[in-house]
Enzyme design. Structure first.
Site, mmCIF file in Angstrom:
data_model
loop_
_atom_site.group_PDB
_atom_site.id
_atom_site.type_symbol
_atom_site.label_atom_id
_atom_site.label_comp_id
_atom_site.label_asym_id
_atom_site.label_seq_id
_atom_site.Cartn_x
_atom_site.Cartn_y
_atom_site.Cartn_z
ATOM 1 N N ILE A 11 0.826 -1.220 0.000
ATOM 2 C CA ILE A 11 0.000 0.000 0.000
ATOM 3 C C ILE A 11 0.854 1.261 0.000
ATOM 4 O O ILE A 11 0.418 2.306 -0.478
ATOM 5 C CB ILE A 11 -1.006 -0.020 1.173
ATOM 6 C CG1 ILE A 11 -2.178 0.922 0.881
ATOM 7 C CG2 ILE A 11 -0.335 0.304 2.505
ATOM 8 C CD1 ILE A 11 -3.379 0.712 1.750
ATOM 9 N N ASN A 24 -2.194 2.044 15.525
ATOM 10 C CA ASN A 24 -2.673 1.781 16.887
ATOM 11 C C ASN A 24 -2.945 3.130 17.539
ATOM 12 O O ASN A 24 -2.582 4.170 16.992
ATOM 13 C CB ASN A 24 -1.667 0.934 17.677
ATOM 14 C CG ASN A 24 -0.323 1.614 17.781
ATOM 15 O OD1 ASN A 24 -0.209 2.716 18.311
ATOM 16 N ND2 ASN A 24 0.708 0.982 17.237
ATOM 17 N N VAL A 33 1.439 -3.040 8.584
ATOM 18 C CA VAL A 33 1.311 -1.975 7.588
ATOM 19 C C VAL A 33 1.702 -0.620 8.186
ATOM 20 O O VAL A 33 2.250 0.248 7.494
ATOM 21 C CB VAL A 33 -0.117 -1.986 6.979
ATOM 22 C CG1 VAL A 33 -1.173 -1.488 7.943
ATOM 23 C CG2 VAL A 33 -0.155 -1.207 5.690
ATOM 24 N N ASP A 34 1.454 -0.442 9.463
ATOM 25 C CA ASP A 34 1.811 0.792 10.176
ATOM 26 C C ASP A 34 3.326 1.038 10.078
ATOM 27 O O ASP A 34 3.779 2.129 9.690
ATOM 28 C CB ASP A 34 1.377 0.622 11.642
ATOM 29 C CG ASP A 34 1.382 1.915 12.430
ATOM 30 O OD1 ASP A 34 1.602 2.971 11.830
ATOM 31 O OD2 ASP A 34 1.143 1.852 13.655
ATOM 32 N N SER A 123 -7.276 -4.429 10.770
ATOM 33 C CA SER A 123 -7.473 -5.352 11.913
ATOM 34 C C SER A 123 -7.216 -6.830 11.619
ATOM 35 O O SER A 123 -7.279 -7.646 12.533
ATOM 36 C CB SER A 123 -8.880 -5.223 12.531
ATOM 37 O OG SER A 123 -8.966 -4.100 13.374
ATOM 38 N N THR A 124 -6.953 -7.177 10.349
ATOM 39 C CA THR A 124 -6.839 -8.610 10.045
ATOM 40 C C THR A 124 -5.438 -9.177 10.247
ATOM 41 O O THR A 124 -5.198 -10.360 10.001
ATOM 42 C CB THR A 124 -7.259 -8.918 8.590
ATOM 43 O OG1 THR A 124 -6.330 -8.281 7.711
ATOM 44 C CG2 THR A 124 -8.665 -8.448 8.306
ATOM 45 N N GLY A 125 -4.503 -8.322 10.691
ATOM 46 C CA GLY A 125 -3.152 -8.799 10.962
ATOM 47 C C GLY A 125 -2.975 -9.049 12.446
ATOM 48 O O GLY A 125 -3.610 -9.929 13.033
ATOM 49 N N TYR A 127 -4.098 -7.541 14.910
ATOM 50 C CA TYR A 127 -5.318 -7.376 15.705
ATOM 51 C C TYR A 127 -6.303 -8.542 15.596
ATOM 52 O O TYR A 127 -7.333 -8.555 16.269
ATOM 53 C CB TYR A 127 -6.000 -6.045 15.380
ATOM 54 C CG TYR A 127 -5.348 -4.835 16.042
ATOM 55 C CD1 TYR A 127 -4.165 -4.970 16.764
ATOM 56 C CD2 TYR A 127 -5.909 -3.573 15.946
ATOM 57 C CE1 TYR A 127 -3.562 -3.874 17.373
ATOM 58 C CE2 TYR A 127 -5.307 -2.464 16.557
ATOM 59 C CZ TYR A 127 -4.145 -2.622 17.264
ATOM 60 O OH TYR A 127 -3.553 -1.532 17.873
HETATM 61 P P1 ADP Z 1 -3.811 -4.604 12.401
HETATM 62 O O1 ADP Z 1 -2.978 -4.296 13.622
HETATM 63 O O2 ADP Z 1 -4.922 -3.595 12.187
HETATM 64 O O3 ADP Z 1 -4.266 -6.013 12.354
HETATM 65 P P2 ADP Z 1 -1.629 -5.170 10.526
HETATM 66 O O4 ADP Z 1 -0.715 -4.167 9.924
HETATM 67 O O5 ADP Z 1 -1.071 -6.163 11.471
HETATM 68 O O6 ADP Z 1 -2.810 -4.308 11.195
HETATM 69 O O7 ADP Z 1 -2.375 -5.957 9.391
HETATM 70 C C1 ADP Z 1 -3.399 -5.431 8.598
HETATM 71 C C2 ADP Z 1 -3.279 -5.998 7.197
HETATM 72 O O8 ADP Z 1 -2.301 -5.268 6.482
HETATM 73 C C3 ADP Z 1 -2.843 -7.454 7.161
HETATM 74 O O9 ADP Z 1 -3.698 -8.143 6.267
HETATM 75 C C4 ADP Z 1 -1.416 -7.383 6.595
HETATM 76 O O10 ADP Z 1 -1.104 -8.516 5.804
HETATM 77 C C5 ADP Z 1 -1.514 -6.160 5.732
HETATM 78 N N1 ADP Z 1 -0.255 -5.489 5.395
HETATM 79 C C6 ADP Z 1 0.918 -5.488 6.051
HETATM 80 N N2 ADP Z 1 1.820 -4.723 5.405
HETATM 81 C C7 ADP Z 1 1.197 -4.234 4.297
HETATM 82 C C8 ADP Z 1 1.576 -3.395 3.203
HETATM 83 N N3 ADP Z 1 2.805 -2.884 3.131
HETATM 84 N N4 ADP Z 1 0.651 -3.115 2.250
HETATM 85 C C9 ADP Z 1 -0.600 -3.602 2.311
HETATM 86 N N5 ADP Z 1 -1.032 -4.389 3.312
HETATM 87 C C10 ADP Z 1 -0.146 -4.712 4.293
#
Ligand code: ADP
Length: 175
Positions: A11, A24, A33-34, A123-125, A127
């Protein structure tokens, strides 16, 4: 619906007006992703987050809310930070809170003048939100909101093909 794009990718590389960060409540960065967004976007994002914490949300951004910052070195203009629900903590409110993330992020995007926005699977990672349920909520919420906004485009960006396929399969009968 041609206002909705579903794809695999990173992303941080999306060339859209706003990308959404699954942040968060501290807004100080984290994993997933954060972390990727802060790493690729540079310090401008963190500085703007610090200012928001100080001036608007001293106790942190509540779950389901959203705020916009500049996007630093990213191709996007804005990062819209939203805090998804932690699945094992949200009880009866999980679906509502997750839907609020999509609603509020889209609302902020419109406020800052964007006509396209890219969402990760909030939230699908870390969380732990079940992916099929999250897909229903994300898709239905966005589809409803877009009925009022035929000038907006929304991308759902999945980090891998498997997650994209789960999403596509889940929403298939509703497209
Ligand atoms: P949360 O804490 O809300 O669960 P995460 O970042 O752990 O957030 O995960 C949310 C989603 O983002 C997951 O499906 C993960 O695979 C996805 N993700 C992680 N890095 C990236 C990225 N660089 N681009 C797009 N999606 C990502």
């Amino acid at each position: 619906m041609d206002q909705i794009i579903i794809k695999t990718g990173d992303i941080t590389e999306e060339n859209v007006c706003a990308i959404v960060n699954a942040a968060n409540s501290s807004l100080m960065g984290g994993g997933g992703v954060d972390g990727a967004i802060h790493r690729a976007g540079g310090t401008q994002i963190l500085e703007a987050c610090r200012k928001i914490r100080k001036e608007q949300y001293p106790d942190g951004l509540p779950t389901g809310e959203a705020v916009a910052t500049p996007a630093g070195n990213l191709p996007a203009k804005f990062v819209i930070h939203t805090v998804g629900p932690v699945y094992h903590l949200c009880g009866d409110n999980c679906a509502l809170l997750l839907a609020s993330c999509y609603t509020n992020a889209l609302k902020i995007a419109i406020e800052v003048g964007c006509k396209d926005i890219a969402f990760p699977a909030i939230s699908t990672g870390i969380y732990g939100y079940p992916k099929v349920e999250a897909a229903h909520i994300a898709y239905e919420t966005v589809k409803d909101l877009l009925k009022e906004r035929d000038d907006m485009k929304v991308s759902f960006v999945f980090h891998n093909n498997e997650d994209k396929e789960i999403f596509l399969k889940t929403i298939q009968e509703k497209r």
